[in-house]
Design a protein around this motif. Structure first.
Motif, PDB file in Angstrom:
ATOM      1  N   ARG A 162      16.311 -23.309  30.831  1.00 60.41           N
ATOM      2  CA  ARG A 162      17.021 -22.152  30.291  1.00 60.41           C
ATOM      3  C   ARG A 162      17.005 -20.954  31.234  1.00 60.41           C
ATOM      4  O   ARG A 162      17.521 -19.887  30.903  1.00 60.41           O
ATOM      5  CB  ARG A 162      16.394 -21.751  28.951  1.00 60.41           C
ATOM      6  CG  ARG A 162      16.871 -22.604  27.821  1.00 60.41           C
ATOM      7  CD  ARG A 162      15.979 -22.464  26.610  1.00 60.41           C
ATOM      8  NE  ARG A 162      16.350 -23.483  25.633  1.00 60.41           N
ATOM      9  CZ  ARG A 162      16.102 -24.774  25.788  1.00 60.41           C
ATOM     10  NH1 ARG A 162      15.513 -25.227  26.864  1.00 60.41           N
ATOM     11  NH2 ARG A 162      16.465 -25.635  24.855  1.00 60.41           N
ATOM     12  N   LEU A 218      12.024 -30.310  18.594  1.00 61.78           N
ATOM     13  CA  LEU A 218      12.962 -29.224  18.304  1.00 61.78           C
ATOM     14  C   LEU A 218      12.401 -27.840  18.603  1.00 61.78           C
ATOM     15  O   LEU A 218      13.103 -26.850  18.465  1.00 61.78           O
ATOM     16  CB  LEU A 218      13.387 -29.278  16.834  1.00 61.78           C
ATOM     17  CG  LEU A 218      14.118 -30.546  16.385  1.00 61.78           C
ATOM     18  CD1 LEU A 218      14.390 -30.466  14.894  1.00 61.78           C
ATOM     19  CD2 LEU A 218      15.423 -30.724  17.150  1.00 61.78           C
ATOM     20  N   ALA A 228      28.604 -35.534  12.129  1.00 61.91           N
ATOM     21  CA  ALA A 228      28.841 -35.968  13.509  1.00 61.91           C
ATOM     22  C   ALA A 228      29.936 -37.025  13.536  1.00 61.91           C
ATOM     23  O   ALA A 228      29.973 -37.900  12.673  1.00 61.91           O
ATOM     24  CB  ALA A 228      27.549 -36.529  14.107  1.00 61.91           C
ATOM     25  N   GLY A 259      27.421 -31.903  19.603  1.00 64.20           N
ATOM     26  CA  GLY A 259      26.647 -33.138  19.667  1.00 64.20           C
ATOM     27  C   GLY A 259      26.736 -33.924  18.373  1.00 64.20           C
ATOM     28  O   GLY A 259      27.445 -33.504  17.450  1.00 64.20           O
ATOM     29  N   PRO A 260      26.089 -35.055  18.217  1.00 65.05           N
ATOM     30  CA  PRO A 260      25.207 -35.658  19.242  1.00 65.05           C
ATOM     31  C   PRO A 260      25.973 -36.335  20.376  1.00 65.05           C
ATOM     32  O   PRO A 260      25.346 -36.701  21.355  1.00 65.05           O
ATOM     33  CB  PRO A 260      24.403 -36.681  18.431  1.00 65.05           C
ATOM     34  CG  PRO A 260      25.289 -37.058  17.295  1.00 65.05           C
ATOM     35  CD  PRO A 260      26.113 -35.866  16.967  1.00 65.05           C
ATOM     36  N   GLU A 261      27.302 -36.488  20.254  1.00 67.22           N
ATOM     37  CA  GLU A 261      28.060 -37.067  21.357  1.00 67.22           C
ATOM     38  C   GLU A 261      28.886 -36.002  22.058  1.00 67.22           C
ATOM     39  O   GLU A 261      29.027 -34.900  21.564  1.00 67.22           O
ATOM     40  CB  GLU A 261      28.962 -38.199  20.848  1.00 67.22           C
ATOM     41  CG  GLU A 261      28.170 -39.470  20.558  1.00 67.22           C
ATOM     42  CD  GLU A 261      28.959 -40.471  19.730  1.00 67.22           C
ATOM     43  OE1 GLU A 261      30.197 -40.499  19.871  1.00 67.22           O
ATOM     44  OE2 GLU A 261      28.331 -41.207  18.948  1.00 67.22           O
ATOM     45  N   PRO A 296      20.716 -26.153  23.099  1.00 67.67           N
ATOM     46  CA  PRO A 296      20.415 -27.588  23.136  1.00 67.67           C
ATOM     47  C   PRO A 296      19.644 -28.021  21.903  1.00 67.67           C
ATOM     48  O   PRO A 296      18.555 -28.577  22.000  1.00 67.67           O
ATOM     49  CB  PRO A 296      19.573 -27.718  24.410  1.00 67.67           C
ATOM     50  CG  PRO A 296      18.872 -26.404  24.513  1.00 67.67           C
ATOM     51  CD  PRO A 296      19.694 -25.370  23.798  1.00 67.67           C
ATOM     52  N   ASP A 308      19.906 -29.370  17.507  1.00 66.37           N
ATOM     53  CA  ASP A 308      20.663 -30.333  16.731  1.00 66.37           C
ATOM     54  C   ASP A 308      22.010 -29.750  16.326  1.00 66.37           C
ATOM     55  O   ASP A 308      22.266 -28.561  16.463  1.00 66.37           O
ATOM     56  CB  ASP A 308      19.848 -30.733  15.497  1.00 66.37           C
ATOM     57  CG  ASP A 308      19.501 -29.525  14.664  1.00 66.37           C
ATOM     58  OD1 ASP A 308      20.225 -29.218  13.710  1.00 66.37           O
ATOM     59  OD2 ASP A 308      18.501 -28.853  14.998  1.00 66.37           O
ATOM     60  N   ARG A 309      22.862 -30.638  15.817  1.00 66.31           N
ATOM     61  CA  ARG A 309      24.238 -30.275  15.499  1.00 66.31           C
ATOM     62  C   ARG A 309      24.349 -29.056  14.570  1.00 66.31           C
ATOM     63  O   ARG A 309      25.125 -28.143  14.813  1.00 66.31           O
ATOM     64  CB  ARG A 309      24.905 -31.491  14.851  1.00 66.31           C
ATOM     65  CG  ARG A 309      26.360 -31.326  14.550  1.00 66.31           C
ATOM     66  CD  ARG A 309      26.942 -32.618  13.952  1.00 66.31           C
ATOM     67  NE  ARG A 309      28.334 -32.396  13.620  1.00 66.31           N
ATOM     68  CZ  ARG A 309      29.330 -32.526  14.500  1.00 66.31           C
ATOM     69  NH1 ARG A 309      29.078 -32.893  15.727  1.00 66.31           N
ATOM     70  NH2 ARG A 309      30.575 -32.280  14.127  1.00 66.31           N
ATOM     71  N   MET A 310      23.556 -29.037  13.497  1.00 68.04           N
ATOM     72  CA  MET A 310      23.683 -27.939  12.533  1.00 68.04           C
ATOM     73  C   MET A 310      23.279 -26.609  13.159  1.00 68.04           C
ATOM     74  O   MET A 310      23.940 -25.586  12.968  1.00 68.04           O
ATOM     75  CB  MET A 310      22.838 -28.202  11.276  1.00 68.04           C
ATOM     76  CG  MET A 310      23.368 -29.295  10.387  1.00 68.04           C
ATOM     77  SD  MET A 310      25.146 -29.193  10.071  1.00 68.04           S
ATOM     78  CE  MET A 310      25.201 -27.773   8.983  1.00 68.04           C
ATOM     79  N   ARG A 311      22.184 -26.615  13.935  1.00 69.74           N
ATOM     80  CA  ARG A 311      21.775 -25.344  14.526  1.00 69.74           C
ATOM     81  C   ARG A 311      22.738 -24.920  15.617  1.00 69.74           C
ATOM     82  O   ARG A 311      22.919 -23.732  15.855  1.00 69.74           O
ATOM     83  CB  ARG A 311      20.338 -25.436  15.031  1.00 69.74           C
ATOM     84  CG  ARG A 311      19.356 -25.238  13.876  1.00 69.74           C
ATOM     85  CD  ARG A 311      17.979 -24.984  14.391  1.00 69.74           C
ATOM     86  NE  ARG A 311      17.541 -26.154  15.126  1.00 69.74           N
ATOM     87  CZ  ARG A 311      16.449 -26.188  15.877  1.00 69.74           C
ATOM     88  NH1 ARG A 311      15.710 -25.093  15.984  1.00 69.74           N
ATOM     89  NH2 ARG A 311      16.091 -27.272  16.508  1.00 69.74           N
ATOM     90  N   ILE A 333      25.898 -25.255  15.373  1.00 67.47           N
ATOM     91  CA  ILE A 333      26.961 -24.587  14.602  1.00 67.47           C
ATOM     92  C   ILE A 333      26.510 -23.185  14.160  1.00 67.47           C
ATOM     93  O   ILE A 333      27.221 -22.201  14.331  1.00 67.47           O
ATOM     94  CB  ILE A 333      27.362 -25.460  13.383  1.00 67.47           C
ATOM     95  CG1 ILE A 333      28.015 -26.763  13.870  1.00 67.47           C
ATOM     96  CG2 ILE A 333      28.268 -24.696  12.434  1.00 67.47           C
ATOM     97  CD1 ILE A 333      28.279 -27.787  12.766  1.00 67.47           C
TER      98      ILE A 333
END
Lengths: 416, 416
Positions: A108, A133, A295, B359-361, B390, B392-395, B397
């Motif tokens: 970062r 995380l 996803a 993500g995840p893709e 970097p 997870d998807r929800m965070r 967003i």
């Protein structure tokens, strides 16, 4: 043998009511699901003496002590030192975690502060639980025959640690009874109506299978829990009960076990190779968000319009001005035109629309606050429904979104 | 003199994770606001020995013990008998409450069961607190210099009892200090960087003012808490500290006390009489939702587009195909065109855009998963920023939404 647990939360912010202690609720549920009995919840402040006393009491009455909180970069000092004192050990820097932290900060382009380095300090006798995380790792300690686990207080970090590591380790450490859960997800039917429909079935459930109603956001999960020593037997018994109850509630059921309504609808769209677009007024983007939080949703969700003012409904979405003038913006006709227009503009198989009065202002004597019209357009035509959701603004948005997703679901499977 | 409280919750359903313990959170907040310090939260099951032990421990460390739960018609037996045992008294039927219950059941045409009659049983030495919303009264007991209050577990019954009776009685019984809170809301700066910036100031805070860092969703609330006997003096001291710290963090501060980022941005737009529209890719509607969850947002939020596929970005939103071909969909150029296009199409003062890989893709070597470009267009031109989240998807967003709102905020106030 029954295994008992105690949950210990550390943090002034919880005691002073600044934040809700959702972690304890989550952990209690997770432990219940693996057959561990929670006997005590305790919360204390960031204070050595209070933590020590709580640890001592927990040690005397539980087999497992799960802790959250007190591990952030600004305050993990007290907690970790106190744990060391109680476990009769000392802090050492965990090299591997330190390197992980260094990589994290390098990536970062941020400097690593002394407080960050301290996050790699671990009780010498403990096992580090990788937190993928966040920067604070979990701590697993076997002390005088009792299992202690300390986890960061950030809810999703704690949840991932629980699911990926703590529960598996607890199962391996203790002999736990078999507990089998089966969840049936229903939508758009209230708890008491559901209870009425399945009353006879419920009364005839065998003693080793329990039923719980778990209502949330206009969805009710029916959770069947079987307990015993023969896993295959319990699974068979539960499957049999599901088979009996399904004919009574089939049209309200969108899935089983770990699935959300938006995932279920997404899977249906993928199976049928169909696409959808959304035109939202009162739900203000929440229907689009519900699709896109899943996803891979770009395979079936192409996009949507939030048409929050009349100008956008007519000028951008293409609803006729005279439709709104004649019927108002919250009407069957407007909802239908919204669905038809977005389906056309976005070139999708389905067009899904919402328009309503979320409150606290708005509404008319005929269409009071809480009224919502939802519509679904497809090659078969356009279907609309209305509901009155006389709740607060947020619940109006959430419930209207659930009803919209359910209308689409029924359209896909041919129930509507 | 500092008055200490402990909150004791009774109920298996809380321990097993069937319901969230919201009462403790509510009571903690209410006590903090009148200057009572909550030092301990405890939850035990419907079990005499566990309740007795918890009462004894609470008695030794608190001045006030507030209890909820264990008073319903199906299980108040254990709780009330245990309280009597602990308070060295016995149960008597409270005539007035019995008559109230009789009237209640007669009015509803329902038979009164033995379990209902028992709801009028009160510890002989206690004072009954009228519960105008339910059948279980509150119980107030002064025992060996400690104040005990037992309330029903139904949240709104407990809340009305607290607000109408318990808090007033506590204020009358104890001499309470004044507690003053001031919350400073910051955004887009991490907890440790913030701590570093204000380190000197923090170390020089007077002893009667404490600081807490409360991080959530890439926002950190700084809470100053002052305590003392002279309210005006504490307020003055806190105001002075706020004045000192503000120059160090001004550009990260979006508001004070009870306000959310979306409310703060909405207020800025209203003050400036400006409007906004959104063009979202990776945030998938969540920016629009953040605006529209605020009541009255239709005054400044006209609408938005969720352009989740390239076809919608070019065909509906109007981004040039060659822009995406040359720079990809997650790029400064695409983000800027999205912001410019939506501002034009929706005829708003500001156009706010997001595009990224949640993500995840997805992702490329140069723009890995987590990358987000956000852009804000206005009459002054278009500004873009990129970030790597970097998580997870929800965070991804949630954080991208916070960063987008903050970019708009900075554009409105001229920080960008």
């Amino acid at each position: 043998m029954q295994i008992y647990a105690e949950i210990l939360t550390i943090g002034d912010e919880i005691l002073y009511g600044q934040i809700q202690n959702t972690n304890t609720h989550y952990i209690s549920q997770a432990l219940s699901e693996i057959g561990v009995k929670v006997r005590h919840h305790t919360t204390v402040g960031d204070d050595e003496q209070a933590i020590l006393t709580a640890l001592k009491q927990a040690h005397d009455r539980a087999d497992i002590i799960l802790m959250t909180g007190g591990l952030g970069p600004t305050k993990d000092d007290i907690t970790k030192k106190t744990l060391c004192k109680f476990w009769e050990t000392d802090l050492i820097i965990h090299d591997e975690w330190l390197r992980k932290l260094e990589a994290f900060f390098t990536k970062r382009g941020r400097p690593m502060l002394e407080s960050n380095i301290q996050q790699a300090a671990m009780p010498r006798t403990a096992t580090l639980l990788d937190n993928r995380l966040g920067t604070a790792p979990g701590i697993w300690q076997d002390f005088q025959g009792k299992i202690y686990v300390s986890m960061p207080g950030v809810p999703h970090e704690m949840e991932v640690l629980m699911q990926e590591q703590v529960l598996t380790r607890l199962r391996a450490h203790f002999t736990l009874p078999y507990i089998v859960h089966k969840v049936i997800h229903t939508v758009a039917i209230g708890e008491s109506f559901l209870a009425e429909k399945i009353n006879d079935w419920e009364e005839n459930l065998p003693a080793h299978i329990r039923l719980a109603y778990l209502p949330h956001n206009y969805q009710v999960r029916l959770r069947l829990t079987g307990i015993g020593n023969d896993r295959v037997q319990i699974e068979g018994d539960i499957a049999q009960e599901v088979e009996k109850v399904m004919p009574l509630i089939e049209k309200f059921v969108f899935g089983f076990d770990k699935i959300t309504l938006e995932e279920a609808v997404g899977q249906l769209l993928m199976t049928e190779n169909k696409t959808v677009s959304t035109a939202e007024s009162c739900t203000g983007g929440y229907v689009a968000h519900s699709f896109t939080k899943v996803a891979g949703s770009s395979k079936y969700f192409k996009g949507g319009l939030v048409a929050y003012t009349q100008e956008i409904k007519t000028g951008v979405l293409g609803v006729e001005t005279q439709t709104i003038d004649a019927h108002t913006a919250v009407s069957e006709q407007t909802a239908k035109e919204m669905a038809i227009q977005v389906r056309q503009k976005f070139n999708t198989d389905f067009g899904l629309a919402t328009t309503g009065y979320a409150g606290p202002e708005g509404g008319t004597p005929e269409q009071p606050i809480g009224t919502v019209w939802i519509a679904c357009a497809s090659e078969k035509g356009v279907f609309a429904q209305n509901h009155v959701i006389p709740l607060d603004r947020m619940r109006h948005i959430y419930f209207a979104t659930v009803l919209a997703l359910d209308l689409l679901r029924k359209n896909i499977v041919g129930l509507e």
